[in-house]
Write a protein that holds these residues in place. Structure first.
Motif, short mmCIF file in Angstrom:
data_model
loop_
_atom_site.label_atom_id
_atom_site.label_comp_id
_atom_site.label_asym_id
_atom_site.label_seq_id
_atom_site.Cartn_x
_atom_site.Cartn_y
_atom_site.Cartn_z
N ILE A 120 44.71 21.80 78.17
CA ILE A 120 44.92 20.37 77.87
C ILE A 120 45.07 20.18 76.36
CG2 ILE A 120 43.84 18.09 77.92
CD1 ILE A 120 42.51 18.85 80.54
N VAL A 121 44.17 20.81 75.60
CA VAL A 121 44.25 20.71 74.14
C VAL A 121 45.60 21.21 73.64
CG1 VAL A 121 43.30 21.59 71.98
CG2 VAL A 121 41.77 20.87 73.79
N LEU A 122 46.05 22.33 74.23
CA LEU A 122 47.31 22.92 73.78
C LEU A 122 48.48 21.99 74.06
CD1 LEU A 122 48.21 26.61 74.04
CD2 LEU A 122 49.92 24.95 74.65
N ILE A 123 48.49 21.37 75.24
CA ILE A 123 49.58 20.44 75.56
C ILE A 123 49.61 19.29 74.54
CG2 ILE A 123 50.35 18.72 77.23
CD1 ILE A 123 49.35 20.61 79.42
N LYS A 124 48.43 18.78 74.22
CA LYS A 124 48.38 17.69 73.25
C LYS A 124 48.81 18.17 71.86
CE LYS A 124 44.14 16.49 74.15
NZ LYS A 124 42.94 15.74 73.78
N ASP A 125 48.35 19.37 71.51
CA ASP A 125 48.70 19.92 70.20
C ASP A 125 50.20 20.14 70.07
OD1 ASP A 125 46.23 19.91 69.15
OD2 ASP A 125 45.80 22.03 69.44
N LEU B 4 49.94 14.69 82.77
CA LEU B 4 49.55 16.10 82.63
C LEU B 4 48.03 16.23 82.50
CD1 LEU B 4 52.27 17.55 80.26
CD2 LEU B 4 51.92 18.00 82.68
N TYR B 5 47.45 15.32 81.69
CA TYR B 5 46.00 15.38 81.46
C TYR B 5 45.22 15.23 82.75
CZ TYR B 5 41.43 13.56 79.96
OH TYR B 5 40.09 13.33 79.79
N TYR B 6 45.60 14.21 83.54
CA TYR B 6 44.84 13.97 84.77
C TYR B 6 45.06 15.08 85.78
CZ TYR B 6 43.02 9.40 83.53
OH TYR B 6 42.33 8.39 82.94
#
Lengths: 220, 222
Positions: free
Chosen positions: B156-161, B201-203
């Motif tokens: 999740i962190v990577l997708i946001k990053d 994506l997060y959920y």
């Protein structure tokens, strides 16, 4: 060649210094606001009012689920639409402290839930009101549980502050970007920038690790 | 404010948002695959007994954890051409994401391995197993359970990053949203559409983590 370039980069020390002070002041200000707001979120999330907990949960999820860069843009572009005009610095502080509060809120909530129920029951049976239970019995224990995670969160906050350079604030990362335009050696310039971040962040990482270890030692 | 959201424009730009969504998915998948490889290697190096191999792994993990991704991204973006390595921005982005997340993956796996009680290792030793046998047959199978959910968190962190790649002009979801802002001067529509796509994506990943934890819970625990 290398020494000449290093010399030139060092000639930019006022820019670097400005960047460092911007990063530090952004982080400290957002940290203070974020911790206060985060504790409020955490107590609501772990509290007995289900409705309120759900609403805060949705809010927190929105900011935990979207990239911070997007949030910076949202604060910078959407708030003016509803009549709140903020400077770039204020926008940065709002975005940073908000996202910090969302993450800290979840940490605090998990800490409160980790305090055994018997503690607040014992407090209740000795006549503490709900507020007193929270203030004198539950929170002090919860704070001890979550401190290592909180310190880890501070590191994330400092690192996230680099993203506000996207709205034009001259922070540490941005100062590197400025310097690299005239000293075309990205490895050297961002090596120095990275080293500056390391000097700021590593003590916190070290502290968090040591506290975690000490915490484990008392549990085992 | 959101009442006068121009949904027509959002729909009109839906294909662009979709393209950006796919690009973000692909960049993140590539980045995460790289992060897993780097993370496993760094973790293996940092827990094996030879000191001179442990050093570099520890330095790598600490250096990454103490510096922001954006600075790492610029380091590669401005630094690689200097070394004579000319690759597209997209590749630089994936390398930066992999290197960044790799350090966190290494830490996650390491703490999974260290969570195995010491007695397990001693039992393995006393039955005459070698280091590699203990690793393969005793420690790793047990270490997988506590790592999966943090690994999904890291994804999740990577997708946001990966949104930061828009700053080195890689076209992905955040960039696609900015297109609406630039073309139509409607920043809010673009930002809302992008935020919704990220939230999907997060959920999804959060749900996946929850399901995995539920299905693999230890017997006798709630």
């Amino acid at each position: 060649m290398f020494w000449m370039q290093l010399d030139r980069v060092m000639g930019y020390w006022p820019v670097l210094l400005k960047g460092i002070s911007m990063t530090v002041s952004l982080s400290i200000l957002s940290l203070m606001i974020g911790v206060m707001l985060g504790f409020a979120f955490g107590m609501i999330r772990a509290g007995r009012n289900r409705m309120l907990a759900q609403i805060v949960g949705l809010y927190v999820d929105f900011f935990r689920g979207t990239p911070f860069l997007l949030q910076v843009f949202i604060v910078f572009f959407i708030l003016p639409e509803i009549g709140i005009e903020l400077s770039a610095f204020a926008s940065g502080v709002v975005a940073l402290s908000n996202v910090a509060a969302c993450f800290i809120g979840e940490i605090v909530a998990s800490g409160i839930k980790a305090v055994p129920l018997g503690q607040s029951e014992a407090a209740a049976s000795s006549g503490f009101t709900r507020v007193q239970q929270m203030r004198h019995i539950v929170l002090p224990q919860a704070v001890r549980i979550v401190t290592p995670a909180l310190v880890g969160q501070f590191v994330l906050l400092i690192k996230d502050s680099s993203v506000v350079s996207a709205i034009g604030l001259l922070d540490l990362t941005r100062s590197g970007w400025v310097i690299v335009q005239s000293v075309p050696n990205g490895l050297l310039v961002f090596g120095i920038i990275g080293f500056s971040y390391f000097v700021i962040c590593y003590p916190l990482i070290y502290l968090s690790r040591r506290m975690e270890r000490r915490g484990q030692a008392t549990i085992l | 404010m959101l009442g006068n959201l121009n949904t027509r424009v959002m729909l009109e730009y839906l294909p662009d948002i979709w393209q950006g969504f796919l690009a973000t998915l692909m960049l993140s998948a590539a980045g995460f695959a790289g992060a897993m490889i780097i993370g496993i290697v760094a973790c293996a190096l940092s827990i094996q007994p030879l000191r001179w191999l442990r050093g570099p792994a520890v330095v790598y993990v600490d250096a990454i954890r103490a510096t922001p991704l954006l600075a790492q991204l610029y380091f590669l973006y401005f630094g690689l051409p200097r070394l004579g390595i000319l690759v597209p921005e997209m590749v630089i982005g994936v390398i930066a994401l992999s290197l960044n997340s790799g350090a966190y993956v290494a830490e996650i796996i390491r703490s999974g391995i260290l969570s195995i009680p010491r007695g397990q290792v001693e039992a393995g030793k006393s039955t005459g197993m070698t280091y590699l046998q203990r690793m393969r047959l005793i420690i790793l199978p047990q270490a997988i359970r506590p790592t999966v959910s943090p690994l999904i968190g890291q994804a999740i962190v990577l997708i946001k990053d990966s949104s930061l790649l828009s700053l080195i002009s890689v076209v992905e979801l955040t960039r696609a949203g900015q297109m609406i802002a630039i073309d139509r001067f409607m920043p809010i529509e673009g930002l809302v559409a992008t935020a919704l796509a990220y939230l999907v994506l997060y959920y999804l990943l959060k749900l996946l983590a929850g399901v995995w934890v539920y299905q693999n819970r230890l017997p006798g625990r709630a």
